[in-house]
Design an enzyme around this catalytic site. Structure first.
Site, PDB file in Angstrom:
ATOM      1  N   ASP A   1      43.958  44.458  42.295  1.00 49.86           N
ATOM      2  CA  ASP A   1      45.402  45.126  41.297  1.00 49.86           C
ATOM      3  C   ASP A   1      45.994  45.772  42.608  1.00 49.86           C
ATOM      4  O   ASP A   1      45.477  47.040  42.516  1.00 49.86           O
ATOM      5  CB  ASP A   1      45.237  45.773  40.339  1.00 49.86           C
ATOM      6  CG  ASP A   1      44.219  44.826  39.327  1.00 49.86           C
ATOM      7  OD1 ASP A   1      44.469  43.643  39.890  1.00 49.86           O
ATOM      8  OD2 ASP A   1      44.513  45.204  38.288  1.00 49.86           O
TER       9      ASP A   1
ATOM     10  N   LYS B   1      51.534  42.260  36.710  1.00 51.54           N
ATOM     11  CA  LYS B   1      50.499  42.799  36.094  1.00 51.54           C
ATOM     12  C   LYS B   1      51.923  44.668  35.520  1.00 51.54           C
ATOM     13  O   LYS B   1      53.316  44.686  36.347  1.00 51.54           O
ATOM     14  CB  LYS B   1      49.224  43.789  36.380  1.00 51.54           C
ATOM     15  CG  LYS B   1      49.160  44.694  35.652  1.00 51.54           C
ATOM     16  CD  LYS B   1      48.053  45.607  36.842  1.00 51.54           C
ATOM     17  CE  LYS B   1      47.385  46.757  35.834  1.00 51.54           C
ATOM     18  NZ  LYS B   1      45.605  47.227  36.683  1.00 51.54           N
TER      19      LYS B   1
ATOM     20  N   LYS C   1      49.425  40.637  32.757  1.00 48.93           N
ATOM     21  CA  LYS C   1      48.598  41.627  32.553  1.00 48.93           C
ATOM     22  C   LYS C   1      49.542  42.385  31.953  1.00 48.93           C
ATOM     23  O   LYS C   1      50.411  43.125  32.804  1.00 48.93           O
ATOM     24  CB  LYS C   1      47.600  41.929  33.695  1.00 48.93           C
ATOM     25  CG  LYS C   1      46.437  42.872  33.086  1.00 48.93           C
ATOM     26  CD  LYS C   1      45.070  43.532  34.582  1.00 48.93           C
ATOM     27  CE  LYS C   1      44.731  44.909  33.887  1.00 48.93           C
ATOM     28  NZ  LYS C   1      44.018  45.126  35.293  1.00 48.93           N
TER      29      LYS C   1
END
Lengths: 290, 318, 482
Positions: free
Chosen positions: B155, B218, B254
């Site tokens: 991430d 995300k 996400k």
């Protein structure tokens, strides 16, 4: 009688699209003063003249309704200037048409001129007074502005040949409508002279069109005309005709200002009634966000 | 997709010069903020009951990236979290495991060890999380280290400063470089939408990340408020939907941070369902980055089974 | 684990609505059986089940109602101060809020609209309208008619079936705030919420006769508006009936406001925020099954983005959920009546015959009740009937344009002029196009928003007069002494 010069008489014509045609029908009718003495032959407008007048008004509408309020105000004021210059002629025609004394006629003419000035000042203020920003419950900017209803047909008051006429026409055009006016059937001369003042002001052709003739003959064509949006029955004296016109106007859901039972005192402060009639609110919503 | 660019080829071309990239991103259709908020709010009124709620709860559990990203994190904390990730409800084996655990790079090794054979992935934040304020080499070594420790998902955070100053190509290049440093690991690109200020920017950043090769986009680090919101997630879902239409490639989304209740989580599932359709309703393409959400989902699940409300003493706190 | 996410049924309970088998008329503060006329049944259009029997008021009943309203005007209401009138309206607003769930269920039962809309749109707006107008009652000096404007007296109000209680609120709230008394006739197919409102008036202890509700069909409405003791007529409904009313009251002193049909253009420019525009198109024509006079029934989309917009629109429409109006997840409810369904079917058929391409959202149509799947016509031209006539159903006609002036020209090319939509991110274009559109309400980058503070009403054959805002109050007042 006299050895003096023979007066040049005026030919009283219609006023359509900024021009002065005779009636396409070739007809005319005798106009007399209050004591039934001959004054002039006025053009006897026909349904085709009415049709041409509506066409002229519609053609003029786009530009006139989109002209700046400041510009419209200036033009209305210019009309007052032009009338002031022809004051004597108006006074004499009002005297003979309405059978009043010179001081009374003088009062009527000055009131009519001042009425143009009054309405001229409204041009760029009416939207401020009649419009609004509306605090809706949500993230939207919401505002309403008065916009003209379109092409309107006006039956000018029967008795008040000049002040009444100005009082019904000025509010219509100051908000941006264009008008087809049926002059007082029996007292049409001041209306025709007004059209001459209009032609020399800066008013674009077609914004005001004036027809003379038989009210009962012409008005039904205007009431039923699909390209007319509003109808002012100020000068309709015949109740049955008023009903017929109102019903006919319902065909295309025209706005109708009803016939007054008694012709109003046109000297009174006009208020906003007619401005409100000739304009209707357009409301615009827009989200507020980044 | 109502975009001026129609082919995959042109999408790579737009990254050739800073101007072309800026022009492309600014040429994306605008987002009316009020309309987007309303659409999200209206979907949030969907009423998910009975059978559909039971399935939604399990689906949500299976989409969780169970996360701990604290300075105070320890091996013990991570071990406990991994145990919870494998068996969210120790008394009920029907409860699915979560999608992944998400930790700092130095704790990846312990998480990988704990999760061997579990099916739970190990995700690690990297690239100078959460601010992203470091030079590229540091970010890349951060990434390589996490991967070397066993992370299968990275991430990363984008350089919001570069993005906001209009240096889109810098943001792009960093994502490309990080993607390459990831090797086989999946790359999730954190846009930190709370710092992007407008939905237009969220849409642009989404496209930028997708063009650069992100496997997931995300919303947030969880360290900035607001974190995930429904409208921001809606914009990102629209972006992945349109990107697939244009390129054929599916990118995941996400939503991370601020999703605390089962009710919230279900709203996100509805958003996915009605924006992108069922193709995205899988842990492969939609994740919820959360920690305490899991316990609320478990309590709701117990309530569905027993018919009465559960309490915090009946789920494990780790 | 790719599983589909079907939503289980989530029906709102109808137990909250206590239906009697039959209802009388509400005249002079009391419910009573009609004296002439005949009873008729009102049904749930989603199931065709009879909900109750109501009374179709005859001429005698109409006369009793107008007489009660006249008496209440003379003896009570005109002597009630604005401040006190306002307090009654505030009470009514509060009771509506208190009973909102019951009213929402009732409205969905009788009308067929989704509970999501009756709960989130109709009923909250009803309460808002009473709350807003309550505040006007003691501020009439400021509506713009000079000091102490007068009420007309007895207002006859006839409303349609698409937003039964909301249309009642639009009519009753300003009328009472201005000091008029009211005889209201709800639509034949949706009489129930008006009768509930009558009970709310009782709970609010509104003086007898100030509000009278008479149910019935067109004949009852005609008798009401032509009653000689009526001072003001307000009608919302079809242009055809509006025309008949204008004809029938010509020559009387009755003041008239009309809110009639529409065929609104929803104009989408190539720089529009597309996803929100698609939502706006959906909301514009499929809100309330398209039973909306201001519905954006003509989509005018710039040719350069037409295909993309239509594709997005179809994809979005495929997610719409048609079915049980009481299910909280239903987006598209039932068509209000069999005749209305027949009209929609007929016009949709004409679209196909005229050569337009028909597309319908894939959805299962329930066996009973009246339903019509969301429908989009493409390749429509201005001369097709579906581009000119008001369908009043979930049917969108799509046309394209190339330039802004062509968009305006096509948008205005209709006898109607109620509303329009503009979608573009360019502010100056919005203001220019808005000023050129001949429509009373313009939604820019949004559609179908309503608020009691915002004047609503049309140009041309869409009617005259405004409802809502300061402008709306003008319809129920005249200058002092006029």
């Amino acid at each position: 009688m006299s050895t003096g010069r023979l007066e040049i008489r005026k030919t009283y014509k219609l006023f359509i699209g900024g021009e002065f045609p005779r009636s396409e029908s070739g007809r005319s009718y005798e106009v007399t003063d209050s004591k039934n003495r001959f004054l002039a032959n006025a053009a006897m407008g026909s349904r085709k003249d009415a049709r041409d007048a509506v066409r002229a008004a519609r053609t003029a509408y786009e530009k006139w309704s989109n002209a700046s309020a400041y510009n419209r105000g200036q033009i209305l004021y210019r009309i007052a200037e032009m009338m002031e210059g022809r004051k004597e002629q108006f006074v004499s025609e009002v005297m003979s048409s309405e059978g009043c004394t010179k001081p009374v006629a003088n009062k009527i003419v000055t009131a009519a001129i001042d009425r143009w000035v009054w309405y001229a000042g409204w041009a760029d203020k009416f939207a401020t007074v009649a419009g609004s920003t509306n605090p809706v419950a949500g993230p939207y900017y919401n505002f309403s502005t008065p916009v003209p209803i379109g092409v309107v047909a006006l039956v000018a008051p029967a008795k008040s040949s000049l002040l009444g006429l100005v009082s019904v026409v000025a509010p219509a055009i100051v908000v941006g409508c264009t008008a087809v006016v049926i002059a007082s059937e029996n007292r049409p001369l001041p209306a025709i002279t007004l059209s001459e003042a209009l032609a020399t002001s800066d008013l674009p052709g077609g914004v005001i069109n004036i027809l003379t003739g038989n009210t009962g003959e012409i008005t039904p064509w205007l009431a039923s005309h699909a390209d007319v949006n509003g109808l002012d029955l100020a000068g309709v004296t015949n109740p049955a005709l008023a009903i017929e016109l109102t019903q006919s106007a319902a065909g295309t859901i025209k706005r109708v200002l009803p016939r007054p039972t008694v012709e109003p005192d046109w000297f009174k402060d006009p208020g906003l009634e007619r401005l409100n009639f000739y304009a209707e609110a357009r409301t615009v919503w827009h989200p507020i966000g980044v | 997709m109502p975009n001026t660019m129609n082919q995959v080829a042109t999408l790579t071309q737009v990254t050739e010069t800073p101007n072309a990239l800026a022009e492309f991103l600014r040429g994306l259709p605008g987002v009316d903020a009020v309309g987007a908020d309303q659409r999200a709010a209206s979907l949030a009124t969907r009423s998910i009951k009975t059978e559909s709620k039971r399935r939604a709860i399990d689906l949500a559990i299976s989409m969780i990236d169970l996360t701990t990203l604290e300075g105070a994190d320890t091996q013990g904390k991570v071990k406990a979290m991994c145990a919870k990730a494998r068996h969210p409800d120790p008394l009920n084996s029907e409860v699915p495991h979560v999608a992944a655990v998400c930790v700092y790079p130095d704790l990846v090794a312990i998480a990988s060890k704990e999760l061997v054979g579990s099916g739970v992935a190990v995700a690690s934040v990297a690239t100078a999380f959460p601010s992203g304020r470091a030079d590229l080499q540091t970010k890349l070594s951060d990434t390589r280290f996490a991967v070397s420790q066993g992370a299968t998902e990275i991430d990363m955070v984008i350089d919001r400063g570069a993005f906001l100053s209009g240096d889109y190509l810098k943001v792009y290049s960093e994502i490309v470089a990080t993607k390459s440093a990831c090797g086989d690991a999946h790359l999730k690109v954190i846009l930190e939408t709370g710092e992007l200020a407008t939905y237009d920017n969220v849409r642009r950043a989404s496209w930028l990340a997708m063009i650069a090769g992100a496997d997931f986009i995300k919303t947030s680090t969880g360290k900035v408020t607001p974190a995930a919101t429904l409208p921001v997630t809606l914009i990102m879902l629209e972006a992945v939907r349109d990107f697939r239409e244009q390129t054929g490639r599916m990118v995941g989304v996400k939503a991370a941070g601020g999703i605390r209740t089962a009710k919230d989580a279900i709203k996100y599932l509805v958003l996915v369902n009605e924006t992108c359709g069922p193709d995205w309703l899988t842990p492969q393409y939609f994740r919820l980055g959360a920690s305490i959400l899991l316990n609320d989902l478990l309590q709701q699940r117990q309530k569905m089974i027993t018919g009465h409300y559960s309490g915090p003493d009946y789920v494990t706190i780790d | 684990m790719n599983q589909s996410f079907e939503y289980s049924p989530a029906p709102e309970s109808r137990a909250i609505v206590n239906l009697a088998t039959s209802y009388g008329l509400f005249i002079d503060g009391k419910f009573a059986q009609g004296q002439d006329g005949a009873p008729f049944k009102t049904i749930d259009p989603a199931t065709e089940e009879v909900l109750a029997e109501v009374w179709g008021a005859g001429p005698k009943d109409v006369n009793r109602a107008v007489t009660a309203a006249r008496k209440a005007y003379n003896q009570t209401w005109r002597k009630t101060s604005g401040r006190e009138r306002g307090k009654y309206l505030y009470r009514i607003a509060r009771i509506i809020q208190e009973r909102s769930r019951e009213l929402a269920v009732l409205e969905s039962l009788d009308n067929g609209k989704p509970i999501r809309e009756s709960r989130d749109v109709d009923i909250p707006l009803v309460a808002a309208h009473f709350f807003y107008h309550a505040g006007w009652a003691d501020k009439l000096d400021y509506v713009g008619l000079g000091s102490s404007p007068s009420a007309y007296g007895v207002a006859a109000q006839v409303i349609p079936w698409n937003f039964p209680l909301l249309m009642l609120a639009w009519k009753v709230a300003p009328a009472l705030a201005a000091g008029n008394t009211v005889v209201l006739k709800p639509a034949e197919t949706t009489p129930l919420s008006a009768l509930w409102f009558a009970e709310i008036c009782q709970q609010a202890e509104l003086p007898n006769g100030v509000v009278n509700i008479i149910t019935g069909d067109g004949a009852t409405g005609a008798a009401l508006v032509s009653h000689p003791d009526v001072d003001k007529v307000a009608f919302t409904g079809s242009t055809e009936v509006g025309r008949q009313i204008a004809i029938s009251i010509a020559g009387t002193k009755k003041s008239l406001t009309l809110e009639l049909g529409g065929k609104a253009a929803n104009i989408v420019f190539d720089d529009a925020p597309i996803d929100q525009a698609v939502e706006g198109i959906v909301n514009g024509i499929f809100f309330n099954q398209g039973h909306v006079c201001c519905a954006g029934s003509r989509l005018l989309v710039q040719e350069s983005i037409a295909d993309a917009v239509i594709d997005s629109l179809k994809r979005r429409l495929s997610t719409l959920r048609l079915g049980d109006p009481l299910d909280k997840n239903t987006d598209i409810g039932a068509i209000n009546s069999a005749p209305q369904l027949a009209k929609i079917v007929e016009l949709a058929k004409s679209g196909e015959l005229d050569g337009a391409n028909k597309w319908q959202a894939p959805c299962q149509i329930p066996e009973k009740g009246y339903w019509f799947a969301p429908t989009v016509f493409t390749n429509v031209t201005q001369s097709h009937r579906i581009a000119r006539e008001e369908i009043f159903g979930p049917v969108l006609s799509t046309l394209t344009f190339r330039t802004p002036s062509e968009a305006v020209e096509k948008a205005n090319n209709t006898p109607f002029g109620l509303s329009a939509g503009i979608w573009t991110e360019k502010g100056s274009r919005i203001l220019q196009i808005a000023s050129q559109l001949k429509a009373g309400v313009i939604w820019a980058n949004t559609f179908n928003r309503f608020d009691p503070a915002s004047p609503f009403g049309g140009f041309k054959e869409s009617g005259y007069g405004r409802e809502g805002g300061r402008q709306g109050m003008l319809g129920y007042l005249r200058p002092r002494g006029k």
